[in-house]
Design a protein around this motif. Structure first.
Motif, mmCIF file in Angstrom:
data_model
loop_
_atom_site.group_PDB
_atom_site.id
_atom_site.type_symbol
_atom_site.label_atom_id
_atom_site.label_comp_id
_atom_site.label_asym_id
_atom_site.label_seq_id
_atom_site.Cartn_x
_atom_site.Cartn_y
_atom_site.Cartn_z
ATOM 1 N N LEU A 95 0.796 -1.242 0.000
ATOM 2 C CA LEU A 95 0.000 0.000 0.000
ATOM 3 C C LEU A 95 0.834 1.302 0.000
ATOM 4 C CD1 LEU A 95 -3.047 0.284 -0.142
ATOM 5 C CD2 LEU A 95 -3.111 0.408 2.349
ATOM 6 N N PRO A 96 1.847 1.442 0.878
ATOM 7 C CA PRO A 96 2.594 2.710 0.865
ATOM 8 C C PRO A 96 3.219 3.015 -0.491
ATOM 9 C CG PRO A 96 3.163 1.428 2.807
ATOM 10 C CD PRO A 96 2.333 0.530 1.926
ATOM 11 N N CYS A 97 3.544 1.980 -1.262
ATOM 12 C CA CYS A 97 4.169 2.200 -2.573
ATOM 13 C C CYS A 97 3.159 2.727 -3.595
ATOM 14 C CB CYS A 97 4.835 0.922 -3.072
ATOM 15 S SG CYS A 97 6.171 0.391 -2.008
ATOM 16 N N HIS A 98 1.861 2.561 -3.321
ATOM 17 C CA HIS A 98 0.853 3.163 -4.199
ATOM 18 C C HIS A 98 0.722 4.652 -3.933
ATOM 19 C CE1 HIS A 98 -0.460 -0.529 -5.993
ATOM 20 N NE2 HIS A 98 -0.544 -1.080 -4.790
ATOM 21 N N PHE A 99 0.996 5.044 -2.696
ATOM 22 C CA PHE A 99 0.841 6.457 -2.330
ATOM 23 C C PHE A 99 2.158 7.226 -2.459
ATOM 24 C CE2 PHE A 99 -2.606 4.389 0.119
ATOM 25 C CZ PHE A 99 -3.666 5.023 -0.523
ATOM 26 N N SER A 100 3.268 6.518 -2.498
ATOM 27 C CA SER A 100 4.567 7.189 -2.540
ATOM 28 C C SER A 100 5.425 6.616 -3.665
ATOM 29 C CB SER A 100 5.290 6.996 -1.201
ATOM 30 O OG SER A 100 6.650 7.367 -1.315
ATOM 31 N N LYS A 101 5.683 7.463 -4.675
ATOM 32 C CA LYS A 101 6.555 7.040 -5.786
ATOM 33 C C LYS A 101 7.960 6.786 -5.263
ATOM 34 C CE LYS A 101 4.437 9.356 -9.744
ATOM 35 N NZ LYS A 101 3.703 10.544 -9.270
ATOM 36 N N LEU A 102 8.360 7.602 -4.292
ATOM 37 C CA LEU A 102 9.708 7.460 -3.733
ATOM 38 C C LEU A 102 9.886 6.079 -3.109
ATOM 39 C CD1 LEU A 102 12.402 8.890 -2.832
ATOM 40 C CD2 LEU A 102 11.219 9.480 -0.723
ATOM 41 N N ARG A 103 8.893 5.656 -2.338
ATOM 42 C CA ARG A 103 9.014 4.341 -1.685
ATOM 43 C C ARG A 103 8.901 3.203 -2.693
ATOM 44 N NH1 ARG A 103 5.971 4.689 4.039
ATOM 45 N NH2 ARG A 103 6.528 2.471 4.114
ATOM 46 N N ALA A 104 8.066 3.381 -3.729
ATOM 47 C CA ALA A 104 7.973 2.351 -4.777
ATOM 48 C C ALA A 104 9.329 2.205 -5.468
ATOM 49 C CB ALA A 104 6.892 2.733 -5.784
#
Ligand SMILES: Nc1ncnc2c1ncn2[C@@H]1O[C@H](COP(=O)(O)OP(=O)(O)OP(=O)(O)O)[C@@H](O)[C@H]1O
Ligand SMILES: [Mg+2]
Length: 236
Positions: A107-116
């Motif tokens: 989920l966090p990678c859907h909201f954050s390009k940096l984390r993806a």
């Protein structure tokens, strides 16, 4: 002095219609440090974590995360900054029950390009990052990945919540009393796994609990009442 990961100064907060809850003259958390913050129930631990994540705004004072003044950001920008740089393990885990284990972790990678991007750089893909983190945290059974989050034991939910906080290497991992449902041995084992993952990612860990027996495991331990001038004297 090197830049703090978190730096608070002259922070004041009250819930609307209630007396002042937090009055913190100064606080720093250094990069890579593990900190145990204790305090009795109702002393304001979760409230403080909400302020650090930019969920609540202080009445006055400064909150810097990685040098960025959170109070200077509008709500949307604050949310983006939080998801880019902070992984949060909630007191009640807050997994989305209708999503699978894998979907919750990603989920966090859907909201954050940096984390993806960071997850893909480190593990090859976001999907691989999710399964690797879960395996490191002891969830090795591949059939678990597709299972709905509401069909997990408490200990399994806790590990999924930790993997979700860690994916994409946020600089700060915040854990709000995530071990209260476990026995001492399971708690210590979980914390050691969390340390290993934070160390590998270079993340700082701010861990909140009222279970004092866990404190010696951390680089540093503090009581909220030592920081907070608004605390009742009996809490110190
Ligand atoms: N949304 C809210 N609105 C009004 N008051 C709140 C709200 N959330 C918390 N409070 C109050 O703020 C105080 C601190 O609550 P908080 O949840 O921060 O404590 P805590 O230290 O995390 O406690 P616990 O160990 O039980 O989780 C309590 O008196 C609580 O009733
Ligand atoms: Mg709390």
């Amino acid at each position: 002095m090197t830049q703090a990961l978190i730096e608070l100064s002259h922070l004041s907060f009250s819930w609307p219609g209630h007396p002042q809850l937090l009055d913190i003259p100064a606080f720093r958390l250094e990069p890579g440090q593990t900190l145990f913050l204790k305090g009795p129930s109702g002393s304001g631990k979760t409230t403080l974590l909400g302020l650090l994540g930019g969920v609540q705004k202080p009445d006055s004072g400064s909150i810097r995360l990685l040098g960025q003044e959170l109070t200077a950001l509008a709500a949307g920008a604050r949310d983006r900054f939080r998801v880019d740089h902070t992984g949060y393990i909630f007191q009640q885990f807050n997994l989305l029950p209708f999503l699978s284990v894998r979907e919750n972790v990603e989920l966090p990678c859907h909201f954050s390009k940096l984390r993806a991007r960071r997850a893909a750089q480190r593990h090859g893909s976001v999907e691989k990052a999710a399964s690797t983190l879960l395996a490191h945290l002891g969830l090795t059974d591949p059939s678990l990945l597709g299972r709905r989050a509401d069909a997990l034991s408490i200990g399994q939910q806790q590990r999924v919540a930790a993997a979700r906080a860690l994916i994409g290497q946020p600089e700060l991992v915040i854990a709000d009393e995530p071990t209260s449902a476990l026995d001492y041995d399971a708690r210590e084992a979980f914390i050691r796994l969390l340390f290993a993952e934070c160390r590998e990612a270079g993340a700082s860990l701010l861990f909140v609990s009222h279970d004092q027996s866990l404190a010696p495991l951390f680089d540093r331990h503090l009581s909220l009442a030592e920081l907070n001038r608004a605390a009742a004297p009996c809490e110190v």
